[in-house]
Motif scaffolding. Structure first.
Motif, PDB file in Angstrom:
ATOM      1  N   ASP A 249       0.858  -1.184   0.000  1.00 51.06           N
ATOM      2  CA  ASP A 249       0.000   0.000   0.000  1.00 51.06           C
ATOM      3  C   ASP A 249       0.895   1.235   0.000  1.00 51.06           C
ATOM      4  OD1 ASP A 249      -1.713   2.100   0.492  1.00 51.06           O
ATOM      5  OD2 ASP A 249      -2.914   1.022   1.972  1.00 51.06           O
ATOM      6  N   PRO A 250       1.167   1.835  -1.164  1.00 51.05           N
ATOM      7  CA  PRO A 250       2.094   2.977  -1.232  1.00 51.05           C
ATOM      8  C   PRO A 250       1.675   4.156  -0.362  1.00 51.05           C
ATOM      9  CG  PRO A 250       1.695   2.078  -3.423  1.00 51.05           C
ATOM     10  CD  PRO A 250       0.734   1.403  -2.499  1.00 51.05           C
ATOM     11  N   ALA A 251       0.371   4.438  -0.279  1.00 48.47           N
ATOM     12  CA  ALA A 251      -0.085   5.569   0.540  1.00 48.47           C
ATOM     13  C   ALA A 251       0.214   5.329   2.011  1.00 48.47           C
ATOM     14  CB  ALA A 251      -1.581   5.789   0.316  1.00 48.47           C
ATOM     15  N   ALA A 252      -0.082   4.108   2.494  1.00 47.82           N
ATOM     16  CA  ALA A 252       0.213   3.798   3.896  1.00 47.82           C
ATOM     17  C   ALA A 252       1.710   3.807   4.140  1.00 47.82           C
ATOM     18  CB  ALA A 252      -0.382   2.430   4.250  1.00 47.82           C
ATOM     19  N   ASP A 253       2.483   3.323   3.170  1.00 51.23           N
ATOM     20  CA  ASP A 253       3.938   3.318   3.316  1.00 51.23           C
ATOM     21  C   ASP A 253       4.487   4.743   3.422  1.00 51.23           C
ATOM     22  OD1 ASP A 253       6.479   1.660   3.161  1.00 51.23           O
ATOM     23  OD2 ASP A 253       6.796   3.086   1.530  1.00 51.23           O
ATOM     24  N   GLU A 254       3.923   5.660   2.661  1.00 52.70           N
ATOM     25  CA  GLU A 254       4.365   7.057   2.730  1.00 52.70           C
ATOM     26  C   GLU A 254       4.072   7.650   4.105  1.00 52.70           C
ATOM     27  OE1 GLU A 254       6.028  10.612   1.731  1.00 52.70           O
ATOM     28  OE2 GLU A 254       6.098   8.718   0.638  1.00 52.70           O
ATOM     29  N   ALA A 255       2.913   7.302   4.654  1.00 48.39           N
ATOM     30  CA  ALA A 255       2.565   7.784   6.000  1.00 48.39           C
ATOM     31  C   ALA A 255       3.527   7.212   7.038  1.00 48.39           C
ATOM     32  CB  ALA A 255       1.128   7.402   6.325  1.00 48.39           C
ATOM     33  N   ASP A 256       3.881   5.935   6.903  1.00 47.80           N
ATOM     34  CA  ASP A 256       4.834   5.325   7.839  1.00 47.80           C
ATOM     35  C   ASP A 256       6.202   5.994   7.742  1.00 47.80           C
ATOM     36  OD1 ASP A 256       2.920   3.507   8.706  1.00 47.80           O
ATOM     37  OD2 ASP A 256       3.502   1.977   7.242  1.00 47.80           O
ATOM     38  N   ALA A 257       6.603   6.337   6.510  1.00 50.94           N
ATOM     39  CA  ALA A 257       7.892   6.994   6.321  1.00 50.94           C
ATOM     40  C   ALA A 257       7.905   8.373   6.988  1.00 50.94           C
ATOM     41  CB  ALA A 257       8.207   7.116   4.830  1.00 50.94           C
ATOM     42  N   ARG A 258       6.795   9.122   6.835  1.00 52.70           N
ATOM     43  CA  ARG A 258       6.729  10.457   7.455  1.00 52.70           C
ATOM     44  C   ARG A 258       6.765  10.359   8.971  1.00 52.70           C
ATOM     45  NH1 ARG A 258       2.706  11.446   3.446  1.00 52.70           N
ATOM     46  NH2 ARG A 258       1.098  11.166   5.049  1.00 52.70           N
ATOM     47  N   LEU A 259       6.034   9.367   9.530  1.00 49.08           N
ATOM     48  CA  LEU A 259       6.028   9.207  10.985  1.00 49.08           C
ATOM     49  C   LEU A 259       7.421   8.852  11.487  1.00 49.08           C
ATOM     50  CD1 LEU A 259       4.668   8.934  13.746  1.00 49.08           C
ATOM     51  CD2 LEU A 259       4.019   6.579  13.114  1.00 49.08           C
ATOM     52  N   THR A 260       8.095   7.957  10.785  1.00 49.90           N
ATOM     53  CA  THR A 260       9.444   7.555  11.186  1.00 49.90           C
ATOM     54  C   THR A 260      10.402   8.739  11.139  1.00 49.90           C
ATOM     55  OG1 THR A 260       9.049   5.327  10.328  1.00 49.90           O
ATOM     56  CG2 THR A 260      11.320   5.948  10.719  1.00 49.90           C
ATOM     57  N   ALA A 261      10.329   9.524  10.096  1.00 52.16           N
ATOM     58  CA  ALA A 261      11.199  10.702   9.989  1.00 52.16           C
ATOM     59  C   ALA A 261      10.927  11.690  11.120  1.00 52.16           C
ATOM     60  CB  ALA A 261      10.993  11.366   8.637  1.00 52.16           C
ATOM     61  N   LYS A 262       9.671  11.867  11.459  1.00 52.83           N
ATOM     62  CA  LYS A 262       9.303  12.788  12.535  1.00 52.83           C
ATOM     63  C   LYS A 262       9.865  12.303  13.869  1.00 52.83           C
ATOM     64  CE  LYS A 262       5.233  14.813  14.777  1.00 52.83           C
ATOM     65  NZ  LYS A 262       3.740  14.887  14.762  1.00 52.83           N
ATOM     66  N   LEU A 263       9.725  11.003  14.137  1.00 51.74           N
ATOM     67  CA  LEU A 263      10.261  10.437  15.380  1.00 51.74           C
ATOM     68  C   LEU A 263      11.782  10.574  15.433  1.00 51.74           C
ATOM     69  CD1 LEU A 263       8.095   7.181  15.572  1.00 51.74           C
ATOM     70  CD2 LEU A 263       7.954   9.135  17.138  1.00 51.74           C
ATOM     71  N   HIS A 264      12.413  10.338  14.293  1.00 52.55           N
ATOM     72  CA  HIS A 264      13.872  10.418  14.260  1.00 52.55           C
ATOM     73  C   HIS A 264      14.354  11.847  14.505  1.00 52.55           C
ATOM     74  CE1 HIS A 264      17.932   9.261  13.315  1.00 52.55           C
ATOM     75  NE2 HIS A 264      17.998  10.083  12.268  1.00 52.55           N
ATOM     76  N   SER A 265      13.683  12.808  13.896  1.00 52.00           N
ATOM     77  CA  SER A 265      14.098  14.197  14.096  1.00 52.00           C
ATOM     78  C   SER A 265      13.860  14.651  15.537  1.00 52.00           C
ATOM     79  CB  SER A 265      13.344  15.120  13.136  1.00 52.00           C
ATOM     80  OG  SER A 265      11.940  15.074  13.396  1.00 52.00           O
ATOM     81  N   ALA A 266      12.897  14.025  16.219  1.00 55.58           N
ATOM     82  CA  ALA A 266      12.620  14.379  17.614  1.00 55.58           C
ATOM     83  C   ALA A 266      13.463  13.568  18.589  1.00 55.58           C
ATOM     84  CB  ALA A 266      11.135  14.169  17.905  1.00 55.58           C
ATOM     85  N   GLY A 267      14.313  12.676  18.070  1.00 54.96           N
ATOM     86  CA  GLY A 267      15.164  11.865  18.942  1.00 54.96           C
ATOM     87  C   GLY A 267      14.425  10.741  19.636  1.00 54.96           C
ATOM     88  N   GLN A 268      13.257  10.376  19.124  1.00 59.18           N
ATOM     89  CA  GLN A 268      12.435   9.339  19.778  1.00 59.18           C
ATOM     90  C   GLN A 268      12.523   7.979  19.074  1.00 59.18           C
ATOM     91  OE1 GLN A 268       8.457  10.922  19.940  1.00 59.18           O
ATOM     92  NE2 GLN A 268       9.032  12.654  21.224  1.00 59.18           N
ATOM     93  N   LEU A 269      13.261   7.930  17.984  1.00 59.87           N
ATOM     94  CA  LEU A 269      13.376   6.663  17.251  1.00 59.87           C
ATOM     95  C   LEU A 269      14.542   5.864  17.810  1.00 59.87           C
ATOM     96  CD1 LEU A 269      12.220   4.986  14.894  1.00 59.87           C
ATOM     97  CD2 LEU A 269      13.922   6.069  13.410  1.00 59.87           C
ATOM     98  N   ARG A 270      14.211   4.901  18.653  1.00 62.01           N
ATOM     99  CA  ARG A 270      15.226   4.068  19.299  1.00 62.01           C
ATOM    100  C   ARG A 270      14.868   2.598  19.082  1.00 62.01           C
ATOM    101  NH1 ARG A 270      14.071   8.177  23.104  1.00 62.01           N
ATOM    102  NH2 ARG A 270      15.853   9.588  23.461  1.00 62.01           N
ATOM    103  N   PRO A 271      15.827   1.688  19.350  1.00 60.31           N
ATOM    104  CA  PRO A 271      15.539   0.257  19.160  1.00 60.31           C
ATOM    105  C   PRO A 271      14.296  -0.203  19.913  1.00 60.31           C
ATOM    106  CG  PRO A 271      17.882   0.576  19.453  1.00 60.31           C
ATOM    107  CD  PRO A 271      17.248   1.914  19.673  1.00 60.31           C
ATOM    108  N   ALA A 272      14.072   0.299  21.109  1.00 56.09           N
ATOM    109  CA  ALA A 272      12.896  -0.134  21.868  1.00 56.09           C
ATOM    110  C   ALA A 272      11.598   0.247  21.148  1.00 56.09           C
ATOM    111  CB  ALA A 272      12.935   0.469  23.264  1.00 56.09           C
ATOM    112  N   TYR A 273      11.655   1.381  20.403  1.00 51.69           N
ATOM    113  CA  TYR A 273      10.438   1.799  19.712  1.00 51.69           C
ATOM    114  C   TYR A 273      10.094   0.825  18.572  1.00 51.69           C
ATOM    115  CZ  TYR A 273       6.952   4.547  17.315  1.00 51.69           C
ATOM    116  OH  TYR A 273       5.769   4.957  16.737  1.00 51.69           O
TER     117      TYR A 273
END
Length: 376
Positions: A249-273
């Protein structure tokens, strides 16, 4: 005077043969036994007439059919057995018996030389599942009838066809049977043993059969085990709808990519997540999170999740800092969300010696580079 001898009286001639007289007497009778003898007598009379010069009159065929239509079940059954291999019987009578109750129809469908492909196609269209199965089992079944069976896609009838070694099945129809065996398990054993199975179709069938049939296929075609494994993985990916490179599902994949980028920029993307994402059934977030934390290509992470072994995924997890002790549980969660992938054939392919995150990342990239190379 000469003696005058009176002429002997001319005996009254019986206008009907004795056998026909007996048939007329039976026709006046009321008991089922007499009616049965009548129909069998008419059958003998028709056979004699049919084999004589000029053949049997159509009126006699009409009488034969009418008597049979009104006969009791047991009489029709006995007659069907008698006519099952006859080439002299009225064709319309044979068709009528073939469409009768299955106990009556079975010997006629199985053996009558008077049933043509068009008659068998009509039985497939109009009659019960038992009739259709018997058609599929008919010795020497024609290719047109076999094709119609495959087109109708009834698993039971297709399985009967697969067991019929004398049926003439076109190559593309046999390939379609192999394809249907993905979902119709009963088809697999007769197809694996069918003389029409070639090596290419055996490789496709290999994934869907059990261990015993896999061994039989491997021994019959002497196929390299590596090729068998590759074929199994390719077939499994096709069944699961995975190609290892593109999101479903390309649309859902794009949303997942945006969420991941947002978490990473906020320093919240860690292995536990990543573990939390799996528990929340967010496989797309896990994929993009793995790619971001490890500096991997998203395509490579997807391929690791649709592979023939869990080893690449294990290396990627070590590379992003996930605890190796947590990997079995993590693998179980991923396979639940990912249609059983990655495969884990022996449960030990990912049990590697200790290595650093950098070493694991390096090995992961090497495996994915190899996966990119064109097959030889």
């Amino acid at each position: 005077m000469p003696t005058v001898v009176a002429p002997e009286p001319i005996p009254e001639q019986n206008p009907l043969p004795q056998g026909l007289d007996q048939l007329l007497n039976l026709a006046r009778a009321r008991t089922p036994q007499d009616r049965g003898r009548l129909i069998l007598g008419v059958a003998d009379l028709y056979r004699t007439a049919a084999q004589a010069v000029g053949g049997a009159p159509s009126a006699l065929a009409d009488v034969f059919i009418a008597l049979t239509r009104d006969a009791e079940h047991e009489i029709r059954r006995v007659l069907a057995v008698r006519l099952s291999e006859a080439d002299w019987a009225p064709a319309d009578l044979v068709k009528m018996l073939a469409a009768d109750e299955i106990e009556i129809a079975r010997p006629v469908i199985a053996s009558s030389p008077l049933l043509q492909d068009q008659d068998l196609l009509q039985l497939l269209a109009d009659c019960s599942l038992d009739h259709q199965i018997q058609v599929a089992l008919r010795p020497g079944l024609g290719a047109a009838v076999a094709r119609r069976i495959v087109e109708r896609r009834d698993p039971t009838v297709m399985t009967a066809l697969a067991t019929n070694r004398s049926a003439r099945i076109a190559d593309d129809d046999f390939a379609a049977l192999v394809e249907h065996s993905r979902h119709a398990a009963a088809l697999r054993a007769p197809l694996a043993r069918h003389p029409a199975l070639d090596e290419a179709l055996a490789l496709r069938l290999y994934h869907w059969v059990g261990d015993a049939l896999r061994q039989a296929i491997g021994e019959r075609f002497d196929i390299n085990p590596v090729r068998l494994t590759e074929a199994a993985v390719a077939a499994a990916r096709q069944v699961a709808g995975l190609d290892g490179s593109a999101p479903a599902d390309p649309a859902a994949d794009e949303a997942d990519a945006r969420l991941t980028a947002k978490l990473h920029s906020a320093g919240q993307l860690r292995p536990a997540y990543l573990i939390r994402a799996l528990r929340e059934e967010k496989l797309g977030v896990f994929i993009h999170g793995m790619a971001t934390l490890g500096g991997f290509d998203v395509i490579h992470v997807r391929r690791a999740l649709s592979g023939a072994t869990a080893r690449p995924l294990f290396l990627a997890c070590l590379a992003v800092g996930l605890d190796r002790a947590a990997f079995p549980a993590l693998l179980t969660e991923i396979r639940k969300l990912n249609k059983g992938f990655p495969l884990d054939p022996d449960g030990t392919a990912w049990r590697l010696a200790d290595r650093s995150a950098d070493q694991a990342a390096y090995e992961f990239r090497l495996l994915m580079i190899d996966d990119d190379q064109p097959s030889v």
